[in-house]
Design a protein around this motif. Structure first.
Motif, PDB file in Angstrom:
ATOM      1  N   VAL A  24      77.564 -11.023  12.378  1.00  0.00           N
ATOM      2  CA  VAL A  24      78.224 -11.388  11.124  1.00  0.00           C
ATOM      3  C   VAL A  24      79.614 -11.912  11.461  1.00  0.00           C
ATOM      4  O   VAL A  24      80.170 -11.587  12.510  1.00  0.00           O
ATOM      5  N   ALA A  25      80.142 -12.726  10.585  1.00  0.00           N
ATOM      6  CA  ALA A  25      81.481 -13.282  10.801  1.00  0.00           C
ATOM      7  C   ALA A  25      82.504 -12.490  10.002  1.00  0.00           C
ATOM      8  O   ALA A  25      82.257 -12.130   8.850  1.00  0.00           O
ATOM      9  N   LEU A  26      83.651 -12.226  10.638  1.00  0.00           N
ATOM     10  CA  LEU A  26      84.760 -11.631   9.892  1.00  0.00           C
ATOM     11  C   LEU A  26      85.378 -12.709   9.018  1.00  0.00           C
ATOM     12  O   LEU A  26      85.545 -13.853   9.462  1.00  0.00           O
ATOM     13  N   PRO A  27      85.742 -12.390   7.785  1.00  0.00           N
ATOM     14  CA  PRO A  27      86.413 -13.378   6.943  1.00  0.00           C
ATOM     15  C   PRO A  27      87.767 -13.761   7.547  1.00  0.00           C
ATOM     16  O   PRO A  27      88.402 -12.957   8.240  1.00  0.00           O
ATOM     17  N   ALA A  28      88.201 -14.975   7.275  1.00  0.00           N
ATOM     18  CA  ALA A  28      89.498 -15.451   7.780  1.00  0.00           C
ATOM     19  C   ALA A  28      90.647 -14.580   7.279  1.00  0.00           C
ATOM     20  O   ALA A  28      91.662 -14.431   7.964  1.00  0.00           O
ATOM     21  N   ASP A  29      90.486 -13.987   6.109  1.00  0.00           N
ATOM     22  CA  ASP A  29      91.561 -13.170   5.540  1.00  0.00           C
ATOM     23  C   ASP A  29      91.329 -11.672   5.742  1.00  0.00           C
ATOM     24  O   ASP A  29      91.796 -10.839   4.963  1.00  0.00           O
ATOM     25  N   THR A  30      90.639 -11.326   6.820  1.00  0.00           N
ATOM     26  CA  THR A  30      90.488  -9.921   7.204  1.00  0.00           C
ATOM     27  C   THR A  30      91.871  -9.310   7.392  1.00  0.00           C
ATOM     28  O   THR A  30      92.757  -9.935   7.973  1.00  0.00           O
ATOM     29  N   ALA A  31      92.036  -8.095   6.906  1.00  0.00           N
ATOM     30  CA  ALA A  31      93.340  -7.437   7.042  1.00  0.00           C
ATOM     31  C   ALA A  31      93.150  -5.940   7.236  1.00  0.00           C
ATOM     32  O   ALA A  31      92.209  -5.352   6.706  1.00  0.00           O
ATOM     33  N   VAL A  32      94.043  -5.355   8.006  1.00  0.00           N
ATOM     34  CA  VAL A  32      94.122  -3.898   8.143  1.00  0.00           C
ATOM     35  C   VAL A  32      95.572  -3.521   7.896  1.00  0.00           C
ATOM     36  O   VAL A  32      96.464  -3.945   8.625  1.00  0.00           O
ATOM     37  N   ASP A  33      95.783  -2.759   6.843  1.00  0.00           N
ATOM     38  CA  ASP A  33      97.117  -2.267   6.506  1.00  0.00           C
ATOM     39  C   ASP A  33      97.195  -0.823   6.984  1.00  0.00           C
ATOM     40  O   ASP A  33      96.613   0.066   6.364  1.00  0.00           O
ATOM     41  N   ALA A  34      97.845  -0.608   8.112  1.00  0.00           N
ATOM     42  CA  ALA A  34      97.982   0.741   8.658  1.00  0.00           C
ATOM     43  C   ALA A  34      99.258   1.373   8.106  1.00  0.00           C
ATOM     44  O   ALA A  34     100.328   0.763   8.138  1.00  0.00           O
ATOM     45  N   GLU A  35      99.116   2.566   7.580  1.00  0.00           N
ATOM     46  CA  GLU A  35     100.250   3.328   7.065  1.00  0.00           C
ATOM     47  C   GLU A  35     100.404   4.566   7.935  1.00  0.00           C
ATOM     48  O   GLU A  35      99.480   5.370   8.041  1.00  0.00           O
ATOM     49  N   ILE A  36     101.550   4.699   8.555  1.00  0.00           N
ATOM     50  CA  ILE A  36     101.822   5.839   9.432  1.00  0.00           C
ATOM     51  C   ILE A  36     102.915   6.685   8.780  1.00  0.00           C
ATOM     52  O   ILE A  36     103.990   6.177   8.448  1.00  0.00           O
ATOM     53  N   ASP A  37     102.615   7.943   8.598  1.00  0.00           N
ATOM     54  CA  ASP A  37     103.576   8.876   8.011  1.00  0.00           C
ATOM     55  C   ASP A  37     104.127   9.780   9.098  1.00  0.00           C
ATOM     56  O   ASP A  37     103.371  10.280   9.939  1.00  0.00           O
ATOM     57  N   LEU A  38     105.436   9.992   9.059  1.00  0.00           N
ATOM     58  CA  LEU A  38     106.093  10.964   9.926  1.00  0.00           C
ATOM     59  C   LEU A  38     106.415  12.174   9.056  1.00  0.00           C
ATOM     60  O   LEU A  38     107.173  12.076   8.103  1.00  0.00           O
ATOM     61  N   GLY A  39     105.799  13.289   9.375  1.00  0.00           N
ATOM     62  CA  GLY A  39     106.024  14.503   8.606  1.00  0.00           C
ATOM     63  C   GLY A  39     106.688  15.575   9.444  1.00  0.00           C
ATOM     64  O   GLY A  39     106.829  15.435  10.662  1.00  0.00           O
ATOM     65  N   THR A  40     107.109  16.630   8.782  1.00  0.00           N
ATOM     66  CA  THR A  40     107.714  17.760   9.484  1.00  0.00           C
ATOM     67  C   THR A  40     106.994  19.038   9.088  1.00  0.00           C
ATOM     68  O   THR A  40     106.505  19.173   7.968  1.00  0.00           O
ATOM     69  N   THR A  41     106.956  19.962  10.016  1.00  0.00           N
ATOM     70  CA  THR A  41     106.397  21.281   9.757  1.00  0.00           C
ATOM     71  C   THR A  41     107.005  22.267  10.751  1.00  0.00           C
ATOM     72  O   THR A  41     107.115  21.953  11.939  1.00  0.00           O
ATOM     73  N   ASP A  42     107.439  23.384  10.270  1.00  0.00           N
ATOM     74  CA  ASP A  42     107.993  24.435  11.129  1.00  0.00           C
ATOM     75  C   ASP A  42     108.997  23.892  12.146  1.00  0.00           C
ATOM     76  O   ASP A  42     108.971  24.260  13.321  1.00  0.00           O
ATOM     77  N   GLY A  43     109.835  22.984  11.706  1.00  0.00           N
ATOM     78  CA  GLY A  43     110.867  22.448  12.584  1.00  0.00           C
ATOM     79  C   GLY A  43     110.378  21.378  13.540  1.00  0.00           C
ATOM     80  O   GLY A  43     111.145  20.843  14.333  1.00  0.00           O
ATOM     81  N   GLY A  44     109.098  21.015  13.503  1.00  0.00           N
ATOM     82  CA  GLY A  44     108.559  19.976  14.378  1.00  0.00           C
ATOM     83  C   GLY A  44     108.125  18.771  13.575  1.00  0.00           C
ATOM     84  O   GLY A  44     108.174  18.759  12.348  1.00  0.00           O
ATOM     85  N   TYR A  45     107.684  17.760  14.265  1.00  0.00           N
ATOM     86  CA  TYR A  45     107.250  16.522  13.629  1.00  0.00           C
ATOM     87  C   TYR A  45     105.768  16.295  13.890  1.00  0.00           C
ATOM     88  O   TYR A  45     105.221  16.772  14.882  1.00  0.00           O
ATOM     89  N   PHE A  46     105.127  15.556  12.982  1.00  0.00           N
ATOM     90  CA  PHE A  46     103.739  15.164  13.182  1.00  0.00           C
ATOM     91  C   PHE A  46     103.521  13.797  12.542  1.00  0.00           C
ATOM     92  O   PHE A  46     104.303  13.359  11.703  1.00  0.00           O
ATOM     93  N   LEU A  47     102.459  13.126  12.977  1.00  0.00           N
ATOM     94  CA  LEU A  47     102.072  11.844  12.411  1.00  0.00           C
ATOM     95  C   LEU A  47     100.743  11.990  11.698  1.00  0.00           C
ATOM     96  O   LEU A  47      99.922  12.832  12.057  1.00  0.00           O
ATOM     97  N   GLN A  48     100.543  11.152  10.701  1.00  0.00           N
ATOM     98  CA  GLN A  48      99.234  10.993  10.085  1.00  0.00           C
ATOM     99  C   GLN A  48      99.095   9.524   9.717  1.00  0.00           C
ATOM    100  O   GLN A  48     100.096   8.815   9.615  1.00  0.00           O
TER     101      GLN A  48
END
Length: 106
Positions: free
Chosen positions: A39-63
């Protein structure tokens, strides 16, 4: 490249760089999956990645959320491509089991 912390300054932050790299890599992985499915990917294929930086117990994490747009592709095929890409994309492999990741076909 001018760097800044999230939400401060006018530079790019590490989360934005991760999102940009992951989006580009994920599109490439979907292209490989599409070729296998003939199959062909459409010319306007897009991936919008959202990365969150969070905190917990004085540390950091990503999601992350990867919002995949494949206009004109059936939902079933789009989900198959996104799933295959998530299995093969080096960014997905590197983060697997380390951060929460949600894949949304939009």
């Amino acid at each position: 490249m001018k760097l800044s912390t999230p939400g401060k300054g006018d530079g790019t932050n590490p989360e934005q760089m991760l999102a940009a790299g992951w989006s580009a890599c994920f599109i490439g992985a979907m292209g490989l999956a599409a070729a296998k499915l003939k199959v062909a990917l459409p010319a306007d294929t897009a991936v919008d990645a959202e990365i969150d930086l969070g905190t917990t117990d004085g540390g950091y994490f990503l999601q992350a959320r990867l919002n995949v747009s494949l206009p004109g592709v059936t939902r079933e095929v789009a989900e198959a491509l996104a799933h295959a890409a998530h299995e093969t994309c080096p960014y997905s492999k590197a983060t697997r089991g380390n951060i929460d990741v949600v894949i949304n076909v939009v």
